[in-house]
Design a protein around this motif. Structure first.
Motif, PDB file in Angstrom:
ATOM      1  N   UNK A  28     -24.350  -1.775 -10.124  1.00  0.00           N
ATOM      2  CA  UNK A  28     -23.707  -1.422  -8.846  1.00  0.00           C
ATOM      3  C   UNK A  28     -22.201  -1.589  -8.959  1.00  0.00           C
ATOM      4  N   UNK A  29     -21.764  -2.705  -9.520  1.00  0.00           N
ATOM      5  CA  UNK A  29     -20.326  -2.929  -9.680  1.00  0.00           C
ATOM      6  C   UNK A  29     -19.695  -1.835 -10.539  1.00  0.00           C
ATOM      7  N   UNK A  30     -20.381  -1.443 -11.583  1.00  0.00           N
ATOM      8  CA  UNK A  30     -19.880  -0.380 -12.460  1.00  0.00           C
ATOM      9  C   UNK A  30     -19.729   0.933 -11.695  1.00  0.00           C
ATOM     10  N   UNK A  31     -20.674   1.205 -10.808  1.00  0.00           N
ATOM     11  CA  UNK A  31     -20.646   2.466 -10.069  1.00  0.00           C
ATOM     12  C   UNK A  31     -19.589   2.478  -8.971  1.00  0.00           C
ATOM     13  N   UNK A  93     -33.250   2.656 -14.149  1.00  0.00           N
ATOM     14  CA  UNK A  93     -31.921   2.063 -13.977  1.00  0.00           C
ATOM     15  C   UNK A  93     -31.197   1.960 -15.316  1.00  0.00           C
ATOM     16  N   UNK A  94     -31.904   1.551 -16.353  1.00  0.00           N
ATOM     17  CA  UNK A  94     -31.284   1.458 -17.682  1.00  0.00           C
ATOM     18  C   UNK A  94     -30.842   2.835 -18.170  1.00  0.00           C
ATOM     19  N   UNK A  95     -31.655   3.860 -17.927  1.00  0.00           N
ATOM     20  CA  UNK A  95     -31.284   5.221 -18.346  1.00  0.00           C
ATOM     21  C   UNK A  95     -30.065   5.710 -17.565  1.00  0.00           C
ATOM     22  N   UNK A  96     -30.063   5.507 -16.243  1.00  0.00           N
ATOM     23  CA  UNK A  96     -28.897   5.898 -15.439  1.00  0.00           C
ATOM     24  C   UNK A  96     -27.643   5.168 -15.915  1.00  0.00           C
ATOM     25  N   UNK A  97     -27.796   3.890 -16.235  1.00  0.00           N
ATOM     26  CA  UNK A  97     -26.637   3.106 -16.701  1.00  0.00           C
ATOM     27  C   UNK A  97     -26.154   3.621 -18.048  1.00  0.00           C
ATOM     28  N   UNK A  98     -27.063   3.991 -18.923  1.00  0.00           N
ATOM     29  CA  UNK A  98     -26.665   4.535 -20.228  1.00  0.00           C
ATOM     30  C   UNK A  98     -25.920   5.856 -20.061  1.00  0.00           C
ATOM     31  N   UNK A 103     -20.629   8.771 -19.480  1.00  0.00           N
ATOM     32  CA  UNK A 103     -19.959   9.838 -18.738  1.00  0.00           C
ATOM     33  C   UNK A 103     -18.905   9.385 -17.732  1.00  0.00           C
ATOM     34  N   UNK A 104     -19.003   8.183 -17.182  1.00  0.00           N
ATOM     35  CA  UNK A 104     -18.096   7.800 -16.094  1.00  0.00           C
ATOM     36  C   UNK A 104     -16.705   7.466 -16.628  1.00  0.00           C
ATOM     37  N   UNK A 105     -15.693   7.931 -15.923  1.00  0.00           N
ATOM     38  CA  UNK A 105     -14.324   7.645 -16.369  1.00  0.00           C
ATOM     39  C   UNK A 105     -13.973   6.170 -16.162  1.00  0.00           C
ATOM     40  N   UNK A 106     -13.113   5.663 -17.032  1.00  0.00           N
ATOM     41  CA  UNK A 106     -12.574   4.326 -16.827  1.00  0.00           C
ATOM     42  C   UNK A 106     -11.209   4.232 -17.497  1.00  0.00           C
ATOM     43  N   UNK A 107     -10.416   3.329 -16.990  1.00  0.00           N
ATOM     44  CA  UNK A 107      -9.079   3.113 -17.526  1.00  0.00           C
ATOM     45  C   UNK A 107      -8.928   1.631 -17.824  1.00  0.00           C
ATOM     46  N   UNK A 108      -8.651   1.316 -19.073  1.00  0.00           N
ATOM     47  CA  UNK A 108      -8.452  -0.065 -19.484  1.00  0.00           C
ATOM     48  C   UNK A 108      -6.956  -0.368 -19.406  1.00  0.00           C
ATOM     49  N   UNK A 109      -6.542  -1.315 -18.548  1.00  0.00           N
ATOM     50  CA  UNK A 109      -5.106  -1.589 -18.397  1.00  0.00           C
ATOM     51  C   UNK A 109      -4.472  -2.321 -19.574  1.00  0.00           C
ATOM     52  N   UNK A 110      -5.279  -2.817 -20.489  1.00  0.00           N
ATOM     53  CA  UNK A 110      -4.726  -3.501 -21.648  1.00  0.00           C
ATOM     54  C   UNK A 110      -4.082  -2.478 -22.582  1.00  0.00           C
ATOM     55  N   UNK A 119     -16.991  12.588 -17.506  1.00  0.00           N
ATOM     56  CA  UNK A 119     -17.562  13.880 -17.137  1.00  0.00           C
ATOM     57  C   UNK A 119     -17.741  13.831 -15.627  1.00  0.00           C
ATOM     58  N   UNK A 120     -16.786  14.398 -14.908  1.00  0.00           N
ATOM     59  CA  UNK A 120     -16.760  14.219 -13.447  1.00  0.00           C
ATOM     60  C   UNK A 120     -17.963  14.828 -12.740  1.00  0.00           C
ATOM     61  N   UNK A 121     -18.586  15.851 -13.313  1.00  0.00           N
ATOM     62  CA  UNK A 121     -19.745  16.445 -12.643  1.00  0.00           C
ATOM     63  C   UNK A 121     -20.926  15.475 -12.615  1.00  0.00           C
ATOM     64  N   UNK A 122     -20.999  14.569 -13.567  1.00  0.00           N
ATOM     65  CA  UNK A 122     -22.061  13.571 -13.578  1.00  0.00           C
ATOM     66  C   UNK A 122     -21.639  12.263 -12.909  1.00  0.00           C
ATOM     67  N   UNK A 123     -20.350  11.995 -12.864  1.00  0.00           N
ATOM     68  CA  UNK A 123     -19.872  10.721 -12.328  1.00  0.00           C
ATOM     69  C   UNK A 123     -20.200  10.567 -10.845  1.00  0.00           C
ATOM     70  N   UNK A 124     -19.999  11.599 -10.066  1.00  0.00           N
ATOM     71  CA  UNK A 124     -20.249  11.484  -8.619  1.00  0.00           C
ATOM     72  C   UNK A 124     -21.713  11.212  -8.284  1.00  0.00           C
ATOM     73  N   UNK A 125     -22.658  11.963  -8.846  1.00  0.00           N
ATOM     74  CA  UNK A 125     -24.063  11.626  -8.543  1.00  0.00           C
ATOM     75  C   UNK A 125     -24.449  10.226  -9.027  1.00  0.00           C
ATOM     76  N   UNK A 126     -23.905   9.804 -10.156  1.00  0.00           N
ATOM     77  CA  UNK A 126     -24.237   8.479 -10.675  1.00  0.00           C
ATOM     78  C   UNK A 126     -23.684   7.366  -9.791  1.00  0.00           C
ATOM     79  N   UNK A 127     -22.595   7.632  -9.094  1.00  0.00           N
ATOM     80  CA  UNK A 127     -22.047   6.638  -8.175  1.00  0.00           C
ATOM     81  C   UNK A 127     -23.014   6.373  -7.020  1.00  0.00           C
ATOM     82  N   UNK A 128     -23.900   7.313  -6.751  1.00  0.00           N
ATOM     83  CA  UNK A 128     -24.924   7.138  -5.716  1.00  0.00           C
ATOM     84  C   UNK A 128     -26.241   6.669  -6.332  1.00  0.00           C
TER      85      UNK A 128
END
Length: 155
Positions: A28-31, A93-98, A103-110, A119-128
């Motif tokens: 959930x936190x990841x999403x 849940x494990x498959x969705x997380x994989x 696919x989900x974007x992330x930015x590492x500030x380090x 992959x933004x087309x998959x990121x939005x549905x996965x957030x739900x």
């Protein structure tokens, strides 16, 4: 299956009771926390996969314990039914997380670290889907545990 005379099932169940909620919380936190994805990404994947394995192992040792005890009460049947649903939900849940991990974007500030556009087309549905699957897993782990406790300790 036993360890020093103690059935393996109650020991493995405790691993599932810890790992499943942790995996669900990290998923959930990841999403829903995009600024923290770089921190929750790997723990979410590891915890959901290891949690799914622990649920599978708990079910396998539960079958072994049931066969050894020769018991087949209604509450044990209920416990087994919920455990079966929990196994499926945890692997989903494990498959969705994989998929989200990939696919989900992330930015590492380090400096000089991994950044991913995703992959933004998959990121939005996965957030739900991730929070929904995590909620289902949490409900099922409580129902499974409750039925298991009732089978041992009575109502």
């Amino acid at each position: 299956m036993t360890i020093h005379g103690i059935p393996l099932h109650p020991l493995i169940v405790h691993a599932a009771v810890v790992l499943v909620p942790l995996g669900a919380a990290f998923a959930v936190a990841y999403a829903v926390l995009p600024k923290r994805r770089w921190q929750t990404r790997n723990p979410a994947l590891v915890l959901t996969v290891v949690g799914a394995l622990s649920v599978w192992l708990a079910a396998a040792t539960g079958d072994s314990l049931k066969a050894k005890l020769h018991e087949n009460t209604a509450i044990i049947h209920t416990h087994e039914t919920y455990a079966g649903y929990l196994q499926v939900a945890m692997w989903v849940l494990a498959a969705f997380t994989a998929v989200a991990w990939w696919t989900m974007p992330h930015h590492n500030p380090l400096p000089d670290k991994d950044h991913r556009e995703g992959v933004t087309t998959l990121a939005r549905p996965l957030m739900v889907l991730l929070p929904l699957a995590a909620a289902a897993v949490m409900v099922l782990v409580v129902m499974t545990g409750d039925a298991g406790a009732r089978s041992v300790w009575g109502s």
